[in-house]
Enzyme design. Structure first.
Site, mmCIF file in Angstrom:
data_model
loop_
_atom_site.group_PDB
_atom_site.id
_atom_site.type_symbol
_atom_site.label_atom_id
_atom_site.label_comp_id
_atom_site.label_asym_id
_atom_site.label_seq_id
_atom_site.Cartn_x
_atom_site.Cartn_y
_atom_site.Cartn_z
ATOM 1 N N HIS A 114 15.235 37.362 -75.604
ATOM 2 C CA HIS A 114 15.365 38.640 -75.503
ATOM 3 C C HIS A 114 16.797 39.479 -75.214
ATOM 4 C CE1 HIS A 114 10.915 38.823 -73.896
ATOM 5 N NE2 HIS A 114 10.966 38.843 -75.117
ATOM 6 N N LEU A 207 4.991 30.913 -59.057
ATOM 7 C CA LEU A 207 4.470 31.341 -57.393
ATOM 8 C C LEU A 207 3.147 31.569 -57.508
ATOM 9 C CD1 LEU A 207 6.561 31.429 -55.222
ATOM 10 C CD2 LEU A 207 6.762 33.884 -55.713
HETATM 11 P P1 OAD Z 1 7.819 39.246 -64.863
HETATM 12 O O1 OAD Z 1 8.571 39.963 -63.523
HETATM 13 O O2 OAD Z 1 6.720 40.064 -65.493
HETATM 14 O O3 OAD Z 1 7.000 37.754 -64.015
HETATM 15 C C1 OAD Z 1 7.926 37.094 -63.162
HETATM 16 C C2 OAD Z 1 7.119 36.000 -62.733
HETATM 17 O O4 OAD Z 1 7.588 35.043 -62.003
HETATM 18 C C3 OAD Z 1 5.807 36.404 -61.964
HETATM 19 O O5 OAD Z 1 4.338 35.490 -62.605
HETATM 20 C C4 OAD Z 1 5.950 35.602 -60.606
HETATM 21 O O6 OAD Z 1 4.840 35.400 -60.050
HETATM 22 C C5 OAD Z 1 6.986 34.727 -61.156
HETATM 23 N N1 OAD Z 1 7.908 34.421 -59.949
HETATM 24 C C6 OAD Z 1 8.465 35.131 -58.969
HETATM 25 N N2 OAD Z 1 9.220 34.546 -58.047
HETATM 26 C C7 OAD Z 1 9.047 33.032 -58.500
HETATM 27 C C8 OAD Z 1 9.570 31.920 -58.020
HETATM 28 N N3 OAD Z 1 10.540 31.761 -56.959
HETATM 29 N N4 OAD Z 1 9.360 30.825 -58.765
HETATM 30 C C9 OAD Z 1 8.490 30.848 -59.620
HETATM 31 N N5 OAD Z 1 7.780 31.882 -60.206
HETATM 32 C C10 OAD Z 1 8.299 32.961 -59.285
HETATM 33 O O7 OAD Z 1 9.108 38.628 -65.621
HETATM 34 P P2 OAD Z 1 8.709 38.130 -67.122
HETATM 35 O O8 OAD Z 1 7.598 37.162 -67.247
HETATM 36 O O9 OAD Z 1 10.173 37.312 -67.368
HETATM 37 O O10 OAD Z 1 11.592 41.750 -71.367
HETATM 38 O O11 OAD Z 1 8.919 39.296 -67.945
HETATM 39 C C11 OAD Z 1 8.834 39.126 -69.291
HETATM 40 C C12 OAD Z 1 9.635 40.429 -70.079
HETATM 41 O O12 OAD Z 1 9.140 41.402 -69.529
HETATM 42 C C13 OAD Z 1 11.208 40.208 -69.566
HETATM 43 O O13 OAD Z 1 11.770 39.496 -70.557
HETATM 44 C C14 OAD Z 1 11.570 41.691 -69.882
HETATM 45 C C15 OAD Z 1 10.551 42.443 -69.316
HETATM 46 O O14 OAD Z 1 10.084 43.489 -69.915
HETATM 47 C C16 OAD Z 1 12.445 42.847 -71.815
HETATM 48 O O15 OAD Z 1 13.354 43.246 -71.420
HETATM 49 C C17 OAD Z 1 12.485 42.647 -73.384
#
Ligand code: OAD
Length: 239
Positions: A114, A207
């Protein structure tokens, strides 16, 4: 965790949460503060470039102020030890994150599907430049001199980077691990099924249960800073 050779690891915002960088979909997440259409689409940028540049200036400053946590450091260790010449296999870390915490945690085989906060892309000459300063007020592209630099970020409606290389690695994977990603955004959310089709074992570290949990052979719940170092120990203990 026996008979594993090739590993593909997908990371999302959750792996950087304990470094103080906000995730997207939490109640206090980034998309709560800013509508996606405003700051993460080409149309939003066309409508209000200053707002979008300010948003990514903030992201850049936060990335520079953050430090890798135990999960990034553990993957850095895995990256240096899990190599074909050491009778292990291949490894690829595919991150959806735009921070450079994997690199600062010691990992080298990292692919930013990304884009990257610390990179600027010139829409005139297509050059990419390492960038740490502001992009507001139209700084000139170091190559062509035009004031047409934008954040080197893949916005909604744009094609993620290096998809061919990612699918090639998934087709050869024995183990696919997804860390700290909600499974809400494709194509990354579909990698688990792609890897499973190719015969890989699939493991999720998060998490809490995610949208995609049902697609994994196993889900381990907890903090990335606990789960990732434990997984790396387990892998490196493999004979
Ligand atoms: P999200 O914010 O959608 O998800 C974050 C995930 O991390 C959730 O499932 C949480 O449960 C988990 N989480 C939070 N804290 C944690 C911890 N300490 N240890 C383990 N897990 C934890 O973020 P992404 O999945 O990365 O794209 O989002 C995907 C894409 O959506 C991003 O790259 C971005 C966004 O739109 C673009 O900007 C193109």
């Amino acid at each position: 965790m026996n008979d594993i050779r090739n590993i593909v690891i997908l990371t999302g915002a959750g792996i950087s949460a304990e470094s103080g960088l906000k995730t997207f979909r939490a109640d206090d997440g980034l998309w709560e503060d800013h509508p996606v259409e405003e700051v993460a689409t080409p149309a939003g940028f066309a409508r209000d470039p200053d707002l979008v540049q300010r948003f990514y200036d903030e992201r850049r400053a936060q990335v520079m102020a953050a430090n890798p946590n135990a999960a990034h450091l553990a993957l850095g260790r895995l990256d240096s030890e899990w190599r074909p010449e050491r009778q292990r296999g291949n490894l690829l870390i595919v991150t959806q994150n735009i921070d450079d915490l994997h690199e600062r945690g010691g990992a080298r085989r990292v692919l930013h599907m990304h884009g990257e906060a610390l990179s600027a892309w010139c829409t005139t000459c297509d050059a990419r430049h390492p960038w740490r300063a502001t992009l507001r007020n139209g700084p000139p592209c170091p190559d062509c001199g035009m004031a047409s630099l934008r954040p080197d970020i893949v916005w909604f409606g744009e094609m993620p980077y290096q998809m061919e290389r990612i699918y090639r690695a998934l087709a050869e994977a024995d183990l696919f691990v997804s860390i700290g990603t909600s499974g809400a955004v494709y194509p990354a959310a579909g990698f688990v099924q792609e890897a499973a089709r190719a015969g890989a074992r699939t493991l999720e570290l998060n998490l809490e249960e995610s949208l995609g949990s049902r697609f994994f052979d196993e889900t381990r719940l907890g903090k990335a800073s606990d789960l990732v170092p434990a997984l790396v120990e387990e892998l490196l203990a493999q004979a």
